[in-house]
Design an enzyme around this catalytic site. Structure first.
Site, PDB file in Angstrom:
ATOM      1  N   SER A 119       0.860  -1.102   0.037  1.00 51.24           N
ATOM      2  CA  SER A 119      -0.072   0.119   0.067  1.00 51.24           C
ATOM      3  C   SER A 119       0.949   1.315  -0.093  1.00 51.24           C
ATOM      4  CB  SER A 119      -1.020   0.157   1.235  1.00 51.24           C
ATOM      5  OG  SER A 119      -1.916   0.919   0.949  1.00 51.24           O
ATOM      6  N   HIS A 160      -5.439  -0.861  -3.754  1.00 53.43           N
ATOM      7  CA  HIS A 160      -6.808  -1.184  -3.592  1.00 53.43           C
ATOM      8  C   HIS A 160      -7.837  -0.559  -4.690  1.00 53.43           C
ATOM      9  CE1 HIS A 160      -4.698  -1.586   0.308  1.00 53.43           C
ATOM     10  NE2 HIS A 160      -4.330  -0.077   0.461  1.00 53.43           N
TER      11      HIS A 160
END
Length: 211
Positions: A119, A160
């Site tokens: 991330s 994501h």
């Protein structure tokens, strides 16, 4: 260079580490937690570190914010691979840049230290973190003015991207506002980008499953 840029899942990590280090057994993994410091009580913070430890490796936490550069460099030289964890991308970049750890990491990755990012840790590997503004709060790093990333890869990873961890509308806003000005690479939660060689274009970048 060897980089594995993750969104959420770590399924691609074991094979990457074995290939990148040539060692099938336990390794010492440097774990940079600074992106998660704005969220000390969030369940994902401990869960992420536990997932790496559960792979059978020794985890050495390297907190870069507030740590003297010489200590950071000694820690980087002790580990077999570096894992830069998720959280707030702006807080992470500020922590790295405020100590000079950003340059130390780039130097070592370019000379062979395997890099894993998840991330936020994936985003900072690119040329800029600006496109992540709709996803992370820049107010968590109010003194950060230069949004240039580490420049290890030529693309801005947008993690994501499947809209499971963030609302789909947020991902759409990232693409709408920054897609024309930045080389975005959308990454679903069960995918990773595997980077080999000196550039992250063409055959040097592959999308791999990472459930």
């Amino acid at each position: 260079m060897r980089l594995l840029l993750l969104s959420s899942g770590v399924g691609a990590v074991p094979a990457f580490l074995e290939e990148a280090t040539g060692t099938p057994g336990a390794l010492r993994i440097g774990y940079v937690p600074d992106a998660a410091l704005p969220y000390p009580d969030a369940p994902f913070v401990s869960a992420e570190q536990e997932r790496i430890a559960a792979l059978g490796h020794e985890v050495e936490v390297i907190r870069v914010g507030g740590t003297p550069l010489d200590e950071i460099e000694r820690a980087l030289d002790r580990v077999d691979a570096l894992y830069v964890a998720g959280g707030n991308t702006f807080a992470l970049l500020h922590a790295l840049r405020s100590t000079g750890a950003d340059r130390a990491i780039v130097d070592r990755v370019r000379t062979g230290l395997p890099y894993l990012g998840l991330s936020a840790g994936s985003v900072i590997a690119g040329p800029s973190i600006e496109p992540i503004t709709p996803m992370d709060d820049p107010a968590d790093a109010p003194r950060l003015t230069d949004l240039s990333g580490l420049g290890l890869v030529d693309v801005v990873v947008v993690p994501h991207a499947d809209g499971l961890s963030y609302p789909a509308a947020v991902i759409e806003r990232v693409v709408a506002e920054y897609g024309a000005s930045h080389p975005l690479c959308l990454l679903d939660d069960d995918q990773a980008f595997l980077v080999t060689g000196e550039r992250s274009v063409g055959s040097d970048l592959r999308l791999v499953p990472s459930p």
